[in-house]
Design a protein around this motif. Structure first.
Motif, PDB file in Angstrom:
ATOM      1  N   GLU A 439      22.703 100.505 -79.381  1.00 46.71           N
ATOM      2  CA  GLU A 439      22.698  99.516 -78.295  1.00 46.71           C
ATOM      3  C   GLU A 439      22.257 100.145 -76.977  1.00 46.71           C
ATOM      4  O   GLU A 439      21.575  99.502 -76.171  1.00 46.71           O
ATOM      5  N   ALA A 440      22.632 101.398 -76.750  1.00 49.35           N
ATOM      6  CA  ALA A 440      22.175 102.070 -75.530  1.00 49.35           C
ATOM      7  C   ALA A 440      20.664 102.243 -75.548  1.00 49.35           C
ATOM      8  O   ALA A 440      19.988 102.064 -74.520  1.00 49.35           O
ATOM      9  N   ARG A 441      20.120 102.569 -76.711  1.00 48.37           N
ATOM     10  CA  ARG A 441      18.661 102.715 -76.828  1.00 48.37           C
ATOM     11  C   ARG A 441      17.973 101.357 -76.668  1.00 48.37           C
ATOM     12  O   ARG A 441      16.881 101.265 -76.103  1.00 48.37           O
ATOM     13  N   ARG A 442      18.594 100.299 -77.167  1.00 51.46           N
ATOM     14  CA  ARG A 442      18.018  98.963 -77.010  1.00 51.46           C
ATOM     15  C   ARG A 442      17.945  98.580 -75.531  1.00 51.46           C
ATOM     16  O   ARG A 442      16.947  98.026 -75.059  1.00 51.46           O
ATOM     17  N   ARG A 443      19.018  98.880 -74.789  1.00 50.59           N
ATOM     18  CA  ARG A 443      19.030  98.549 -73.356  1.00 50.59           C
ATOM     19  C   ARG A 443      17.965  99.356 -72.609  1.00 50.59           C
ATOM     20  O   ARG A 443      17.302  98.817 -71.696  1.00 50.59           O
ATOM     21  N   GLU A 444      17.781 100.599 -72.986  1.00 48.36           N
ATOM     22  CA  GLU A 444      16.768 101.422 -72.330  1.00 48.36           C
ATOM     23  C   GLU A 444      15.383 100.873 -72.607  1.00 48.36           C
ATOM     24  O   GLU A 444      14.521 100.838 -71.702  1.00 48.36           O
ATOM     25  N   SER A 445      15.122 100.425 -73.822  1.00 49.04           N
ATOM     26  CA  SER A 445      13.837  99.809 -74.148  1.00 49.04           C
ATOM     27  C   SER A 445      13.634  98.533 -73.333  1.00 49.04           C
ATOM     28  O   SER A 445      12.530  98.259 -72.826  1.00 49.04           O
ATOM     29  N   ARG A 448      12.247  98.840 -69.977  1.00 52.23           N
ATOM     30  CA  ARG A 448      10.805  99.078 -69.938  1.00 52.23           C
ATOM     31  C   ARG A 448      10.020  97.878 -70.436  1.00 52.23           C
ATOM     32  O   ARG A 448       8.810  97.971 -70.690  1.00 52.23           O
ATOM     33  N   GLY A 449      10.694  96.756 -70.621  1.00 52.87           N
ATOM     34  CA  GLY A 449      10.018  95.532 -71.049  1.00 52.87           C
ATOM     35  C   GLY A 449       9.739  95.464 -72.532  1.00 52.87           C
ATOM     36  O   GLY A 449       8.930  94.648 -72.973  1.00 52.87           O
ATOM     37  N   LYS A 450      10.407  96.302 -73.337  1.00 49.70           N
ATOM     38  CA  LYS A 450      10.155  96.346 -74.778  1.00 49.70           C
ATOM     39  C   LYS A 450      11.334  95.755 -75.554  1.00 49.70           C
ATOM     40  O   LYS A 450      12.493  95.840 -75.120  1.00 49.70           O
ATOM     41  N   LEU A 451      11.019  95.171 -76.697  1.00 47.97           N
ATOM     42  CA  LEU A 451      12.033  94.749 -77.654  1.00 47.97           C
ATOM     43  C   LEU A 451      12.297  95.902 -78.611  1.00 47.97           C
ATOM     44  O   LEU A 451      11.360  96.555 -79.074  1.00 47.97           O
ATOM     45  N   ARG A 452      13.547  96.172 -78.920  1.00 54.21           N
ATOM     46  CA  ARG A 452      13.862  97.254 -79.850  1.00 54.21           C
ATOM     47  C   ARG A 452      14.663  96.680 -81.010  1.00 54.21           C
ATOM     48  O   ARG A 452      15.572  95.853 -80.814  1.00 54.21           O
ATOM     49  N   GLY A 453      14.296  97.106 -82.212  1.00 56.74           N
ATOM     50  CA  GLY A 453      15.005  96.659 -83.404  1.00 56.74           C
ATOM     51  C   GLY A 453      15.239  97.811 -84.348  1.00 56.74           C
ATOM     52  O   GLY A 453      14.547  98.827 -84.301  1.00 56.74           O
ATOM     53  N   ARG A 454      16.229  97.637 -85.212  1.00 57.27           N
ATOM     54  CA  ARG A 454      16.526  98.664 -86.218  1.00 57.27           C
ATOM     55  C   ARG A 454      16.618  98.007 -87.584  1.00 57.27           C
ATOM     56  O   ARG A 454      16.974  96.819 -87.702  1.00 57.27           O
ATOM     57  N   GLY A 455      16.299  98.772 -88.604  1.00 61.80           N
ATOM     58  CA  GLY A 455      16.329  98.219 -89.945  1.00 61.80           C
ATOM     59  C   GLY A 455      16.709  99.257 -90.969  1.00 61.80           C
ATOM     60  O   GLY A 455      16.339 100.432 -90.853  1.00 61.80           O
ATOM     61  N   ILE A 456      17.457  98.818 -91.967  1.00 58.34           N
ATOM     62  CA  ILE A 456      17.859  99.676 -93.085  1.00 58.34           C
ATOM     63  C   ILE A 456      16.992  99.343 -94.290  1.00 58.34           C
ATOM     64  O   ILE A 456      16.707  98.175 -94.563  1.00 58.34           O
ATOM     65  N   ASP A 632       6.072  95.419 -77.872  1.00 57.10           N
ATOM     66  CA  ASP A 632       5.655  94.915 -76.557  1.00 57.10           C
ATOM     67  C   ASP A 632       5.453  93.411 -76.694  1.00 57.10           C
ATOM     68  O   ASP A 632       4.497  92.961 -77.349  1.00 57.10           O
ATOM     69  N   PRO A 633       6.305  92.585 -76.115  1.00 59.31           N
ATOM     70  CA  PRO A 633       6.190  91.128 -76.329  1.00 59.31           C
ATOM     71  C   PRO A 633       4.947  90.517 -75.705  1.00 59.31           C
ATOM     72  O   PRO A 633       4.555  89.403 -76.077  1.00 59.31           O
ATOM     73  N   GLU A 634       4.304  91.230 -74.795  1.00 60.87           N
ATOM     74  CA  GLU A 634       3.100  90.679 -74.155  1.00 60.87           C
ATOM     75  C   GLU A 634       1.835  90.957 -74.951  1.00 60.87           C
ATOM     76  O   GLU A 634       0.819  90.312 -74.739  1.00 60.87           O
ATOM     77  N   THR A 635       1.881  91.924 -75.841  1.00 57.39           N
ATOM     78  CA  THR A 635       0.703  92.247 -76.659  1.00 57.39           C
ATOM     79  C   THR A 635       0.972  92.149 -78.154  1.00 57.39           C
ATOM     80  O   THR A 635       0.034  92.111 -78.952  1.00 57.39           O
TER      81      THR A 635
END
Length: 774
Positions: A439-445, A448-456, A632-635
């Protein structure tokens, strides 16, 4: 031991290969060799009415032009698959000849070939040949091919479905779904891919009129198996064929099969009395090589009120292209069924796949051959079920894991797991990936205007079916020791781990060990390389052959040391008399035998053995991969920014090579997940026909990998305890990356996206989601 099992020994092949001193098929030049070029259909489907080669015959350097009529004595290509349809009838197997006659069935279908003095002359003449083809309606997408009124590729295959595969207890599955508290449903696509090894296909055929033998130099995945397939295609006894495979620059399953070009080269070599060579051009290889994947399914997972899996039901349509390849359709039917079970306790599994012909490049095995797809289906279902039911996806996996106390575990897909600790492996991966810190890494992303996701992506693979494998050991006149094996290294680096196995067993100096693998004349058996079975099969064969060497050596040592055979023991490369310091090293023994030491007549004069290992059962490599992506949600651009994996490959002979195999497989999985797709237009033209249009992953697409980790539980199905690793990276990457992409897009309410998640597709999905929310 410095070079023993478990040590990260550098590959012995690398100094030669990285300096450009390897010997590949195109490097071979025989005296008087000629060159071939092929004429291919420009239409996806059509009646072949005529071939006008008059202008080409008079061109400089041209020695021969050949069509299907010239090859009437050969073929068809063998196909030994014996699948049955749902109703019990055998699958349809329309034959394929080396050159098309009467009808062409895909853009790239070979219809003629030219032999000339130079490659340029052959290609120029091939371009001068005019084809009279009456175009026919084509069925390009598999759903088009099975629709009512679709054009038929073969009169004997109505509806273009040559296999209606079924596995499972339909009544039991229906009962499970009827009693389910929740059912998750997903439509999933494993898109068609172009196979792109570094080395394009090439072959060089020759014929010896005195012996009546053909020799074919080519890249393959096993000389012994290729000899049998080519002998069948040539209508010749196997002893009339010799296959020689030098270095191979990659294959991924594609080079395992015989191809039309090989029959043509051998025919021309016999007719013209000179060797004939052909090297594919990269632009042609998109059309001349087999493609991979090509499957679309509707998948369902039934759960009870506590979240326990009750049943899986899969109904799908597989695209097999225009012709049957030798292993079709195993990768789109039985391998889906066997691998979707994965590491989970699922009482009922039903798989129904219709395998269809289409007017496209034929499809065959590609790295994993159904194993990645099966695991992808299961892992996407689990993530979606967790979201739909409000459960934690990690807890849902733990709840349904097969426990160690349940092993050996019989699955409903006729496999029995002999080993594995799946929950402990998941937990180790979560810790290594810093799951709790996400969650800390998601907030940091987000800053910077980025979406962050994780997957198993937790996976389990069923390795290729058992085959006989050769393990020859030969003590050479120069003091080296040669391993002879029927598996074949086309990039994996077999020489090093095989030498480690032999060195550990016999104490032979690592640097004195050589490997022979690509000459069918030196083999007495061989299943080739594929399905992640090489170390299990060849490793077992080498160990068993080494035991024979020890037995022979004990008999010889008894004579040399003037003791009874029962008093001779062997350890650390040395035969000794029990309880004494009298002994002889195995290498010294081999030297004295070469020198002609005096021995009784009945005593063996050589330590050489030719051994055939009888089919080790399948093994079950498994692991857990966790990917993190930024979008990057804009591209719509997606980047894999963090990747952690822990694998159970059983006994790891060389962790350095295993890590390389895993990294390569992961990158291929990322390629399918985010970049690659073979695209056709409605007329059957391959519009992604070059690297200008086909997005193969580059070095910058590789993620920053966490340190390589293993949690091995040795297999009990082979003497080494190995499980295979060659395809596992793909099986873990597909679900982990796509689960991460969907997780990142979750804030827009996007619950699924088909592969490949290209920037355009992601960008459009975000725009559509924003429009719905507005």
């Amino acid at each position: 031991m410095k070079f023993g099992i478990g040590q990260p020994v550098h590959r012995r092949e690398d100094p030669v290969l990285v300096q450009g001193r390897g010997r590949y098929t195109d490097d071979i030049a025989l005296p008087g060799q000629l060159h071939a070029a092929f004429v291919r259909s420009p239409y996806a489907h059509g009646e072949l009415r005529g071939i006008d080669a008059d202008a080409a015959r008079d061109m400089p350097g041209v020695l021969g032009i050949y069509t299907a009529d010239d090859l009437a004595a050969y073929g068809p290509f063998p196909n030994n698959m014996t699948f049955k349809n749902r109703d019990g009838s055998p699958m349809k197997k329309p034959p394929r000849e080396a050159l098309a006659k009467g009808r062409v069935r895909f853009v790239g279908d070979p219809v003629a070939f030219v032999v000339a003095e130079t490659p340029f002359a052959a290609r120029e003449a091939a371009e001068a040949i005019a084809l009279d083809i009456e175009p026919l309606p084509a069925a390009i997408a598999p759903e088009e091919a099975v629709a009512a009124g679709a054009p038929a590729l073969y009169d004997e295959v109505p509806g273009n479905v040559f296999l209606d595969y079924h596995h499972g207890d339909t009544a039991a599955v229906e009962e499970a779904f009827a009693g389910a508290a929740h059912v998750t449903r997903l439509r999933l696509l494993s898109q068609r891919l172009v196979v792109n090894p570094m080395e394009p296909r090439a072959a060089l055929g020759e014929f010896d009129p005195e012996s009546g033998r053909y020799t074919l130099h080519l890249g393959s995945q096993g000389a012994f198996g290729m000899r049998a397939a080519m002998a069948a295609a040539m209508n010749e006894p196997v002893e009339k064929l010799r296959i020689i495979t030098p270095n191979v620059g990659g294959s991924f399953g594609m080079k395992a099969s015989p191809f039309p070009e090989y029959v043509c080269l051998l025919h021309a070599a016999k007719l013209l009395g000179r060797p004939v060579k052909w090297t594919d051009q990269r632009s042609d290889s998109f059309l001349s090589d087999h493609h991979g994947r090509g499957l679309e399914v509707e998948a369902e997972l039934a759960l009870d009120a506590d979240g326990r899996f009750l049943a899986i039901r899969i109904e799908g349509l597989a695209d097999l292209g225009a012709y049957l390849t030798p292993v079709a359709p195993i990768f789109s039917s039985v391998n889906i069924a066997k691998n979707v079970a994965s590491v989970y306790r699922t009482p009922q599994i039903q798989v129904d796949i219709r395998c269809a012909f289409t007017n496209t490049v034929p499809i065959s095995a590609y790295r994993g051959a159904g194993r990645p797809e099966g695991n992808y289906i299961m892992e996407r279902l689990i993530e979606t079920a967790a979201r739909e039911t409000g459960r934690d996806a990690v807890a849902l996996r733990r709840l349904n894991h097969i426990r160690p106390d349940e092993i050996p575990y019989e699955t409903p897909v006729e496999t029995t797991y002999d080993s594995g600790e799946f929950t402990a492996l998941l937990d180790k991966t979560l810790a290594a990936a810093d799951w709790d810190g996400f969650e800390a890494r998601r907030r940091e992303s987000a800053r910077r205007g980025k979406l962050r996701g994780r997957g198993i992506g937790q996976y389990l693979e069923v390795t290729a079916p058992p085959v006989n494998e050769m393990g020859g050991i030969r003590f050479e006149p120069d003091g080296d020791v040669t391993i002879v094996t029927g598996t074949l290294d086309y990039g994996q680096g077999h020489w090093t781990p095989f030498a480690q196995v032999l060195s550990s067993k016999l104490g032979i100096p690592f640097e004195r060990i050589r490997l022979v693998q690509g000459d069918s004349d030196q083999l007495v058996a061989g299943g080739g390389t594929g399905g992640s079975k090489s170390l299990m099969a060849s490793g077992a064969a080498i160990l068993e052959a080494a035991e024979k060497v020890i037995e022979i050596g004990r008999e010889i040592a008894a004579e040399m040391l003037e003791a009874g055979k029962a008093d001779i023991e062997f350890a650390d490369g040395r035969f000794t008399v029990v309880g004494t310091d009298r002994g002889i090293g195995i290498m010294e023994m081999a030297h004295r035998l070469r020198e002609g030491v005096s021995l009784p007549d009945a005593t063996p004069r050589s330590l050489d053995v030719k051994h055939v290992h009888a089919n080790s059962p399948a093994a079950y490599p498994n692991g857990c991969h966790i990917a993190e992506v930024e979008i990057d949600p804009e591209t719509g651009t997606t980047e894999v920014v963090r990747y952690t994996m822990v694998n159970d490959f059983g006994t790891v002979v060389n962790p350095m090579l295993v890590e390389g195999q895993a990294h390569g497989g992961v990158l291929q999985g990322i390629g399918q997940a985010l970049l690659e797709r073979a695209a056709y237009d409605p007329e059957g033209q391959l519009v992604s026909g070059s690297f200008m249009d086909y997005a193969l992953p580059r070095a910058h697409d590789a993620p920053p990998f966490a340190p390589f980790m293993s949690r091995p539980v040795p297999a009990t199905t082979n003497p080494l305890g190995a499980k295979g690793c060659g395809e596992a990276g793909v099986a873990g990457a597909l679900p982990s990356v796509m689960n991460a992409v969907v997780d990142a897009l979750g804030e827009y309410g996007i619950g699924h996206l088909d592969m490949p998640a290209t920037p355009d597709k992601v960008w459009r999905a975000i725009r559509e989601a924003r429009a719905r929310a507005a």
